[in-house]
Every structure is written in structure tokens, then in C-alpha cells.
Design a protein around this motif. Structure first.
Motif, PDB file in Angstrom:
ATOM      1  N   SER A  96       5.073  -7.302  -9.996  1.00 44.67           N
ATOM      2  CA  SER A  96       5.067  -7.474  -8.544  1.00 44.67           C
ATOM      3  C   SER A  96       6.117  -6.601  -7.880  1.00 44.67           C
ATOM      4  O   SER A  96       5.885  -6.063  -6.797  1.00 44.67           O
ATOM      5  CB  SER A  96       5.339  -8.922  -8.169  1.00 44.67           C
ATOM      6  OG  SER A  96       4.543  -9.770  -8.887  1.00 44.67           O
ATOM      7  N   SER A  97       7.271  -6.469  -8.521  1.00 44.34           N
ATOM      8  CA  SER A  97       8.319  -5.632  -7.930  1.00 44.34           C
ATOM      9  C   SER A  97       7.855  -4.191  -7.843  1.00 44.34           C
ATOM     10  O   SER A  97       8.126  -3.494  -6.865  1.00 44.34           O
ATOM     11  CB  SER A  97       9.594  -5.699  -8.761  1.00 44.34           C
ATOM     12  OG  SER A  97       9.924  -7.017  -9.018  1.00 44.34           O
ATOM     13  N   GLU A  98       7.137  -3.761  -8.881  1.00 44.16           N
ATOM     14  CA  GLU A  98       6.630  -2.391  -8.893  1.00 44.16           C
ATOM     15  C   GLU A  98       5.617  -2.200  -7.757  1.00 44.16           C
ATOM     16  O   GLU A  98       5.659  -1.208  -7.034  1.00 44.16           O
ATOM     17  CB  GLU A  98       5.977  -2.114 -10.247  1.00 44.16           C
ATOM     18  CG  GLU A  98       5.621  -0.661 -10.445  1.00 44.16           C
ATOM     19  CD  GLU A  98       4.589  -0.468 -11.536  1.00 44.16           C
ATOM     20  OE1 GLU A  98       4.105  -1.452 -12.109  1.00 44.16           O
ATOM     21  OE2 GLU A  98       4.254   0.696 -11.795  1.00 44.16           O
ATOM     22  N   LEU A 103       3.837  -0.214  -2.409  1.00 45.88           N
ATOM     23  CA  LEU A 103       3.374  -0.492  -1.048  1.00 45.88           C
ATOM     24  C   LEU A 103       4.337   0.106  -0.031  1.00 45.88           C
ATOM     25  O   LEU A 103       3.940   0.701   0.964  1.00 45.88           O
ATOM     26  CB  LEU A 103       3.287  -1.994  -0.820  1.00 45.88           C
ATOM     27  CG  LEU A 103       2.046  -2.683  -1.348  1.00 45.88           C
ATOM     28  CD1 LEU A 103       2.199  -4.173  -1.210  1.00 45.88           C
ATOM     29  CD2 LEU A 103       0.821  -2.228  -0.577  1.00 45.88           C
ATOM     30  N   LYS A 104       5.614  -0.078  -0.311  1.00 43.97           N
ATOM     31  CA  LYS A 104       6.642   0.422   0.598  1.00 43.97           C
ATOM     32  C   LYS A 104       6.504   1.935   0.743  1.00 43.97           C
ATOM     33  O   LYS A 104       6.485   2.462   1.848  1.00 43.97           O
ATOM     34  CB  LYS A 104       8.018   0.059   0.013  1.00 43.97           C
ATOM     35  CG  LYS A 104       9.199   0.304   0.924  1.00 43.97           C
ATOM     36  CD  LYS A 104      10.435  -0.169   0.196  1.00 43.97           C
ATOM     37  CE  LYS A 104      11.671   0.570   0.654  1.00 43.97           C
ATOM     38  NZ  LYS A 104      12.341  -0.049   1.759  1.00 43.97           N
ATOM     39  N   GLN A 105       6.338   2.578  -0.392  1.00 41.80           N
ATOM     40  CA  GLN A 105       6.207   4.040  -0.382  1.00 41.80           C
ATOM     41  C   GLN A 105       4.963   4.462   0.404  1.00 41.80           C
ATOM     42  O   GLN A 105       5.011   5.386   1.223  1.00 41.80           O
ATOM     43  CB  GLN A 105       6.106   4.514  -1.833  1.00 41.80           C
ATOM     44  CG  GLN A 105       6.259   6.012  -1.995  1.00 41.80           C
ATOM     45  CD  GLN A 105       5.838   6.446  -3.387  1.00 41.80           C
ATOM     46  OE1 GLN A 105       5.872   5.672  -4.341  1.00 41.80           O
ATOM     47  NE2 GLN A 105       5.428   7.697  -3.489  1.00 41.80           N
ATOM     48  N   THR A 106       3.865   3.751   0.173  1.00 43.58           N
ATOM     49  CA  THR A 106       2.614   4.093   0.847  1.00 43.58           C
ATOM     50  C   THR A 106       2.756   3.964   2.357  1.00 43.58           C
ATOM     51  O   THR A 106       2.353   4.848   3.112  1.00 43.58           O
ATOM     52  CB  THR A 106       1.497   3.141   0.375  1.00 43.58           C
ATOM     53  OG1 THR A 106       1.532   3.090  -1.037  1.00 43.58           O
ATOM     54  CG2 THR A 106       0.148   3.610   0.839  1.00 43.58           C
ATOM     55  N   VAL A 139      -3.486  -2.506  -0.156  1.00 40.96           N
ATOM     56  CA  VAL A 139      -3.248  -1.418   0.788  1.00 40.96           C
ATOM     57  C   VAL A 139      -4.260  -1.482   1.927  1.00 40.96           C
ATOM     58  O   VAL A 139      -3.903  -1.388   3.103  1.00 40.96           O
ATOM     59  CB  VAL A 139      -3.307  -0.049   0.082  1.00 40.96           C
ATOM     60  CG1 VAL A 139      -3.328   1.082   1.074  1.00 40.96           C
ATOM     61  CG2 VAL A 139      -2.134   0.103  -0.850  1.00 40.96           C
ATOM     62  N   ASN A 140      -5.526  -1.702   1.573  1.00 39.67           N
ATOM     63  CA  ASN A 140      -6.559  -1.739   2.607  1.00 39.67           C
ATOM     64  C   ASN A 140      -6.343  -2.913   3.560  1.00 39.67           C
ATOM     65  O   ASN A 140      -6.474  -2.770   4.777  1.00 39.67           O
ATOM     66  CB  ASN A 140      -7.940  -1.817   1.966  1.00 39.67           C
ATOM     67  CG  ASN A 140      -8.249  -0.589   1.139  1.00 39.67           C
ATOM     68  OD1 ASN A 140      -7.698   0.477   1.405  1.00 39.67           O
ATOM     69  ND2 ASN A 140      -9.088  -0.722   0.137  1.00 39.67           N
TER      70      ASN A 140
END
Lengths: 245, 291
Positions: A96-98, A103-106, A139-140
Motif C-alpha cells: 500500500s505504501s508503494e 499515486l502521488k507521483q501520478t 488512478v481512474n
């Protein structure tokens, strides 16, 4: 995997799809009233819920504030009952951390963060049912929630996975295809400009095949874009009708 | 929980309304908000339910897994509760922020299910001392709009009603070694009897009256509330005072009377809805979060 044919001779996959076909995507925006933006998305049997709060003042330590742009804060969690075998913790484990970082990067790549210096945008996603392509569904869903919150973005972020089985690139893998352990590419794309927000590949793939797989993944992302765009248009239409405009 | 800040004038407005038996949203003191219940929303659980009560949104999933019975009760299965206060409900729950509230809810759930009559745990036993079913009841908080406990208890009851545990048989060969065989028919399953599963009724004292199903605004005006777990026959299985104010004994008895009355009607209507949904079977259009 012995005994299980992931791609039949006729070109059908285990769930009856063609190689480049997506699972059914259904989505709804504005699920919750209290959050600034929220969305629910089903991609086949994978179900994700995303909620966006912000942009708002920094919470907690102010030292994390960025003087020239907004901080994007994400949390990815999976409901304990979402997977086949029960999970012990909804978030905080390594996986989950990964995902949180991804997500943050995206979304840092997609949101126009420079418009909101010294503030914070929270994106929380929750997987309610997992059946492959969790990152993509998240993401979507988060894209729709961000749009629902009215946060300006460069473009939609559309994500889709692709695999490579029996010399054929397959789009939008489900759990069975993921578990088979073949190569898998997760791609998050800004479809209008063809910019890649995130790219991740597991396992081994011959260099010669990479282009095909990438092609399949970005084609799938663009298909997802068409669906998401329709959802947003329908939502806006519905809301404006209700407002009587 | 989205925090509400009310001014003095707003508080007076709410309190006066309650005194006149007309609340801000037009309800009387003993009226619930509209409750939406849907079962079987997550397909990879043994049973699941989603309950929406005003802005409170709860998803419960029940998973049956095989485990070993506890030493003190070798021929009984057991229930395990887990509550996840997800950050979806409010940013304060991010990371470990929701754990305190989650622990409180989990402990309350354990307490209301501690009575022997609530669920027949003996039926969860497969093989005394060796195998039993463990029901993991996982509560996911998606949005909090007041009256959390009631909504959770309704969702838990609905999810347990919906739970289907596969039938297994224990085969014993000549040497005495046991083998567990799963039934081939996926529809061959045990259902739980939820007739005695209680629901929580929270009564909040506002001014000199009490209300059921308080919204966040009303909760902000209430000094103390009484949490009662009532069964469908009107018996109490647990009682707890919440909040930082105090209650006088007389009002507690009044509240218990109200709780009993409201609890019985709540159980009756919940059961009616669940039976109706059940009767539709597979023809039912699943709405989930899309509706």
C-alpha cells in the motif's frame, strides 16, 4: 500455469474478451456530499472509491508546505474484505505504501499544483473489491474525483495495464491473468498530449516486444479516456439540468 | 467526522425545535432518517451490506474462514470484528488517526455480541477442538454524518443475514484421520439466524428531551447520549453512556422506554426490507455505489 489457457486459439481470454478489449468500466461522480470531490469506479470486478479534499491549508506540520506549489497527499488502502483471502490491515503495509507513492507521483504530474502554493490536496482511494488492475482503477477513480472537486489538471489521467501472453499483448489484465505471473506493464497516460505520468513493469519482457505492449497499453488508456470523458459529460449534464440551466 | 461548528444562536434553534418535537430536518424526536440498505454488494465476501443513513455511509463485509476453536469454547466458532475508519470519511482519519474511534466501535460490537443468544456460534463449529468457522466482520466507514453506531449495527445485522457459509463434511477413515470435504454445490450453504442480533439505538439528550438518530448538528448540541442495544423482542443486551455531560436516572428510564419502542419498529422494518430483497433473488438489479 498448467491447465489454464489464458488465450485460446480463437483469440479469446479467460473471461471471454479479445486481446485488446477492456473490461466494462462503470463510474459515478459525486458519491459523497461531505468531501470536496468523490467518485466510484468499477472496472470489471475491481471496485474503487476515491475522495478528494482540498486544496486547503496545510494540516499537521507546516514545514512540509511547498512555497511554490501545492502538496499532493495520497493514501491508498484496501478494504480488509476486498481480496480473496482476508487482509489483516487496510493500509500501512509495504504494498500500500508503494501504491501511495505511485499515486502521488501520478497526480503531481497531472494537477496544476503551481496554482495553489503553500496548500495541500488530499487524495484518498480505497479498493472495495480487488480483481486485478487495482492501481489503474484507483488512478481512474481519483481522476474523476479530482475533476469532481474542481481541481485544475493538465489533462485526464487514464491508467490501464497490459500484459504479454503467447506473443500477444493483452490489455486490462484481470486477477487470473495477473496471477499467472507473466510480464505486466502499468501505464498512466495523459491521453491528449500522450505524456506518460507513470510507467511500471514487472517481470521479464523481451525488448523487441516492449513497443507492442506499450502500444496496447496506451491504446487501452485512450479507450479508458473515452469512457471517463463520457462519465464527466453525463455528470455535468445531469447537474446543470438539476440546476435548471 | 466532518466537524461542525455551531454558533450559540444555531444551538438555541436546534434545542427549541427539539422541544417542540420538530427537528431541523422536519422529523419528530423518534423518527429515523431514511435508511438505505443493500446486501450482497461485494462479491468476494461471504456476506456484505451497505447502509446509508443520511450522510452516514457504512460498508460491511463478512468473510468466513476456517480456524481453530478457542480453548475455552472447543465446540464453538467465533466472530472477529474489525473497524476501518478510512480517510474517505474525513482527512483526520488518515494514517492512524481513526484508530481510537475504531477501537471504541470494535469494543462496543464485541460487547453487544457477547451474549450467548445473539448468534448460534455452536453451528459454526465443524470439528470440536480442531476446526471451526471464524466470521471476520469488517466494517468500513465511508462517510460520517452522525449516528454512527446505529448505522454500523444495522449494517452488521444486514451483512450477517446475507452471509452464506459453505457446507462442509468431516470424513473419518479407518485410521482415525479426519478430512474435511467441501460440498460440490455452491448453493449448498448454512445461513445464520439473525433474529436475536441486536441493533444499537443511540438516544441523544438535547435540552430536556431526547432524540433518536441525531445528525452531526444535533450531536454538537447534545451533552450526553445513551447507547442501547435492543433485540427485536425489545430486550436490552448492552447499555452505555456516551458524551461528556451527565444524565439523571429518571431520564435514563425514559430513554430506555423510547429505545425499546423505536428498536422494535426498527427491527421489524429492517427484517421486512431484508426479506423483500431476499425474495427478489438473482433478478435484483444491484445498485451499489452507482445509484
Amino acid at each position: 500455469m498448467a491447465g489454464l489457457e489464458l488465450l485460446s486459439d480463437e483469440g479469446y481470454r479467460v473471461d471471454g474478451r479479445r486481446a485488446g478489449e477492456l473490461r466494462k468500466v462503470r463510474a459515478r461522480m459525486g458519491v459523497f456530499a461531505q468531501a470536496d470531490g468523490s467518485a466510484y469506479l468499477e472496472q470489471g470486478n475491481t471496485k474503487a472509491l476515491a475522495v478528494v479534499y482540498g486544496p486547503h491549508e496545510m494540516r499537521g506540520s507546516r514545514s512540509k508546505a511547498l512555497h511554490d506549489r501545492a502538496l499532493v497527499n495520497c493514501q491508498y488502502s484496501m478494504a480488509t474484505f476486498s481480496t480473496g483471502e482476508r487482509k489483516r490491515r487496510p493500509h500501512g503495509d509495504r504494498k500500500s505504501s508503494e501504491m501511495t507513492l505511485h499515486l502521488k507521483q501520478t497526480f503531481e504530474a497531472a494537477i496544476l499544483t503551481q496554482l495553489y502554493p503553500r496548500s495541500q490536496i488530499d487524495i484518498y482511494v480505497q479498493i472495495l473489491q480487488a480483481d486485478g488492475g487495482n492501481y489503474c482503477a484507483c488512478v481512474n477513480a481519483a481522476t474523476l474525483a479530482t475533476i469532481d472537486a474542481g481541481i485544475p489538471m493538465r489533462d485526464y489521467v487514464c491508467a490501464c495495464s497490459a500484459g504479454f501472453i503467447e506473443d500477444t499483448p493483452l490489455a486490462d489484465l484481470n486477477y487470473v491473468e495477473e496471477a499467472a505471473g507473466g510480464p505486466q506493464v502499468a501505464l498512466a497516460l495523459l491521453p491528449k498530449s500522450d505524456q506518460i505520468a507513470l510507467l511500471e513493469m514487472n517481470s521479464r519482457l523481451h525488448e523487441d516486444h516492449l513497443e507492442q505492449v506499450m502500444e496496447a497499453a496506451s491504446k487501452a488508456c485512450k479507450d479508458v479516456y473515452a469512457v471517463l470523458d463520457q462519465v464527466v459529460r453525463d455528470h455535468v449534464h445531469e447537474v446543470t439540468t438539476l440546476l435548471g440551466e | 467526522m466532518a466537524s461542525v461548528v455551531l454558533s450559540e444562536a444555531e444551538k438555541v434553534y436546534v434545542v427549541h425545535g427539539v422541544q417542540e418535537d420538530l427537528r431541523v430536518d422536519g422529523r419528530g424526536c423518534e423518527d429515523y432518517r431514511c435508511i438505505e440498505v443493500e446486501t450482497d454488494v461485494v462479491s468476494n465476501t461471504s456476506g456484505s451490506a451497505r447502509v446509508k443513513l443520511g450522510h452516514t455511509d457504512i460498508l460491511v463485509g463478512v468473510k468466513a474462514e476456517m480456524g481453530t476453536p478457542k480453548l475455552e469454547n472447543p465446540n464453538e466458532g467465533y466472530l472477529e470484528f474489525f473497524v476501518d475508519c478510512s480517510a474517505n470519511a474525513t482527512p483526520e482519519f488518515e494514517g492512524r488517526g481513526g484508530e481510537e474511534l475504531a477501537t471504541e466501535i470494535v469494543n462496543t460490537l464485541y460487547r453487544i455480541f457477547s451474549s450467548e443468544s445473539t448468534i448460534d456460534v455452536k453451528s459454526l463449529c465443524i470439528n470440536p477442538r480442531e476446526h471451526c468457522w471464524v466470521l471476520y466482520v469488517d466494517v468500513l466507514l465511508l462517510e460520517c454524518g452522525g449516528n454512527l453506531f446505529d448505522a454500523i449495527s444495522i449494517a452488521v445485522k444486514a451483512a450477517l443475514f446475507n452471509t452464506r457459509i459453505p457446507k462442509v463434511r468431516v470424513l473419518e477413515d479407518e485410521e482415525g484421520s479426519k478430512e474435511i470435504e467441501l460440498s460440490d454445490d455452491p448453493y449448498d450453504c448454512i445461513r445464520l439466524n439473525v433474529d436475536n442480533v441486536p441493533c444499537i439505538i443511540t438516544l441523544s439528550k438535547i435540552g430536556c428531551r431526547h432524540v433518536v438518530d441525531a445528525t452531526l448538528q444535533e450531536e454538537a448540541c447534545s451533552l450526553a447520549s445513551l447507547l442501547l442495544s435492543v433485540t427485536s423482542r425489545g430486550t436490552f443486551t448492552c447499555m452505555k453512556k456516551l458524551g461528556n455531560g451527565s444524565l439523571d436516572p429518571e431520564s435514563i428510564f425514559e430513554m430506555m422506554e423510547t429505545g425499546k419502542r423505536v428498536g422494535k419498529t426498527l427491527h421489524a422494518s429492517l427484517q421486512k426490507i431484508l426479506d423483500k430483497e431476499e425474495s427478489l433473488g438473482t433478478t435484483r438489479q444491484k445498485v451499489g455505489f452507482l445509484g
